[in-house]
Enzyme design. Structure first.
Site, mmCIF file in Angstrom:
data_model
loop_
_atom_site.group_PDB
_atom_site.id
_atom_site.type_symbol
_atom_site.label_atom_id
_atom_site.label_comp_id
_atom_site.label_asym_id
_atom_site.label_seq_id
_atom_site.Cartn_x
_atom_site.Cartn_y
_atom_site.Cartn_z
ATOM 1 N N ARG A 118 35.657 38.105 45.621
ATOM 2 C CA ARG A 118 35.654 39.500 45.163
ATOM 3 C C ARG A 118 34.208 39.930 44.929
ATOM 4 O O ARG A 118 33.737 40.061 43.801
ATOM 5 C CB ARG A 118 36.482 39.628 43.870
ATOM 6 N N GLN A 123 33.906 43.705 50.181
ATOM 7 C CA GLN A 123 34.808 44.798 49.803
ATOM 8 C C GLN A 123 35.655 45.290 50.965
ATOM 9 O O GLN A 123 36.844 45.560 50.801
ATOM 10 C CB GLN A 123 34.004 45.964 49.221
ATOM 11 N N ASP A 126 38.645 42.964 51.495
ATOM 12 C CA ASP A 126 39.421 42.613 50.306
ATOM 13 C C ASP A 126 40.842 43.160 50.392
ATOM 14 O O ASP A 126 41.152 44.240 49.900
ATOM 15 C CB ASP A 126 38.709 43.149 49.062
ATOM 16 N N SER A 129 42.783 43.895 47.099
ATOM 17 C CA SER A 129 42.513 45.186 46.473
ATOM 18 C C SER A 129 43.178 46.329 47.233
ATOM 19 O O SER A 129 43.747 47.241 46.621
ATOM 20 C CB SER A 129 41.002 45.429 46.393
ATOM 21 N N TYR A 222 38.331 38.115 36.840
ATOM 22 C CA TYR A 222 39.687 38.137 36.310
ATOM 23 C C TYR A 222 39.681 37.919 34.793
ATOM 24 O O TYR A 222 38.707 37.426 34.218
ATOM 25 C CB TYR A 222 40.548 37.051 36.963
#
Length: 375
Positions: A118, A123, A126, A129, A222
């Site tokens: 992450r 991005q 991902d 997400s 997280y």
């Protein structure tokens, strides 16, 4: 280089791992694409669109150098993939021991999108997400469709209808989208996450942050696990907000780990009849006591929904986003001059995502999973 796009066989799974626009990109790379018949039909992408994009429609798309999937394949499907080939998708590599073992035995290279780091660089790849974004939106619509109340305030000749009160627990990608969606629909939104840095994110979307225990996130971003005393403090702080809510969406989960319990049975029973809870973590143990995967449980007039595949409700756009995630990821494995596909295990993204390489488990959690299954 031949890519195979099988039809997903999990009940309720309507997404597909490649859409026609992305197939065109693979064709531009001089990669052959084989799409299983009706693979994209449920998502709104007919076979003819894939053929127009340059794909071949086949009966068995597992016969390929690289197989792209949405959900984990059944071991019987893995047995159809040529030895030494590659497999990419949501593979559940930290829980599904049968899938991991079958991939190892087949000598495959397994690229699990759950293991993509992450980071800012990753991005565009991902998939967790991108799909969580859609799931957070869908969860609020499920709750809005199930509640007997309107979400926005309405001033009418028949009187004023007060706005519904929504509580979002867990402020990751799904939670942020849930906050934004509930707010757009007119609800008063409260939200909570144990990570200290989420307060600003909640307030930037117009939500009210619930005052409860917070800690710093772990290195992966997280939430950290909390002990019994901290959990008790958390429950005590959340209890009055749960009791006052008309609808609740819970999103707190980490891939491959049990979901934290945020709403106890006592808290559920404190809610008024007609309240709705959508537990997005039902598949991994649940954030809500009494929730069950893919069921609706009724407790003293409170409906607890436990959907496990919300992104599939909006399969067309979910597939578009997921297909682009895979395209971006595979671009790192493609040699621009020759077009060859090579998984560089030293690559900071591919190296992390390749949980199995050439039949050898590489990721520590996948190794531990297989060792535990063999005991």
């Amino acid at each position: 280089m031949r890519i195979g796009i099988p039809r997903e066989r999990r009940p309720g799974e309507h997404r597909v791992a490649a859409v026609p626009d992305v197939v065109k990109k693979y064709a531009e790379w001089s990669w052959d694409v084989a799409v299983e018949r009706d693979a994209g039909t449920a998502a709104g992408f007919p076979d003819a669109d894939y053929e127009d994009a340059g794909a071949a429609i086949v009966e068995n798309a597992h016969d390929a150098d690289l197989v792209l999937r949405v959900g984990p394949p059944d071991p019987s499907e893995i047995a159809q993939i040529p030895r030494g080939a590659a497999l990419a998708g949501f593979l559940d590599p930290f829980v599904a021991a049968d899938v991991a073992r079958a991939a190892v035995d087949r000598g495959l290279t397994a690229i699990a999108v759950e293991a993509i780091p992450r980071t800012t660089l990753a991005q565009s790849m991902d998939a967790l997400s991108s799909q969580a974004n859609i799931a957070g939106y869908a969860a609020v619509l499920v709750a809005a469709g199930a509640t007997p109340k309107l979400l926005p305030m309405m001033v009418t000749a028949a009187g004023t209808i007060p706005p519904s009160r929504a509580l979002i627990l867990g402020v990751g990608v799904a939670g942020l989208q849930a906050i934004a969606t509930a707010k757009r629909l007119g609800a008063i939104v409260y939200a909570y996450d144990i990570r200290t840095e989420t307060r600003e994110q909640v307030e930037s979307l117009g939500g009210k942050f619930v005052e409860a225990i917070t800690t710093e996130a772990d290195e992966g971003g997280y939430a950290r696990e909390v002990g019994e005393d901290a959990a008790a403090q958390q429950h005590a702080a959340l209890a009055p907000h749960v009791a006052a809510s008309d609808l609740i969406v819970t999103t707190a989960q980490i891939p491959g780990r049990p979901a934290p319990l945020l709403v106890t049975e006592e808290m559920v029973r404190s809610m008024h009849a007609g309240s709705v809870i959508v537990d997005m973590a039902a598949a991994t143990g649940g954030n809500v006591a009494l929730s069950r995967p893919d069921e609706v449980v009724h407790v003293d007039g409170v409906a607890i929904h436990g959907p496990t595949n919300l992104a599939s409700m909006y399969a067309a756009d979910a597939s578009r986003m997921y297909a682009r995630n895979l395209l971006s990821l595979l671009g790192r494995a493609r040699d621009e001059e020759s077009g060859a596909f090579t998984v560089d295990l030293a690559d900071e993204i591919l190296g992390e995502a390749a949980v199995i390489a050439g039949g050898v488990a590489r990721h520590p959690r996948t190794i531990a999973l297989l060792e535990g299954a063999e005991r």
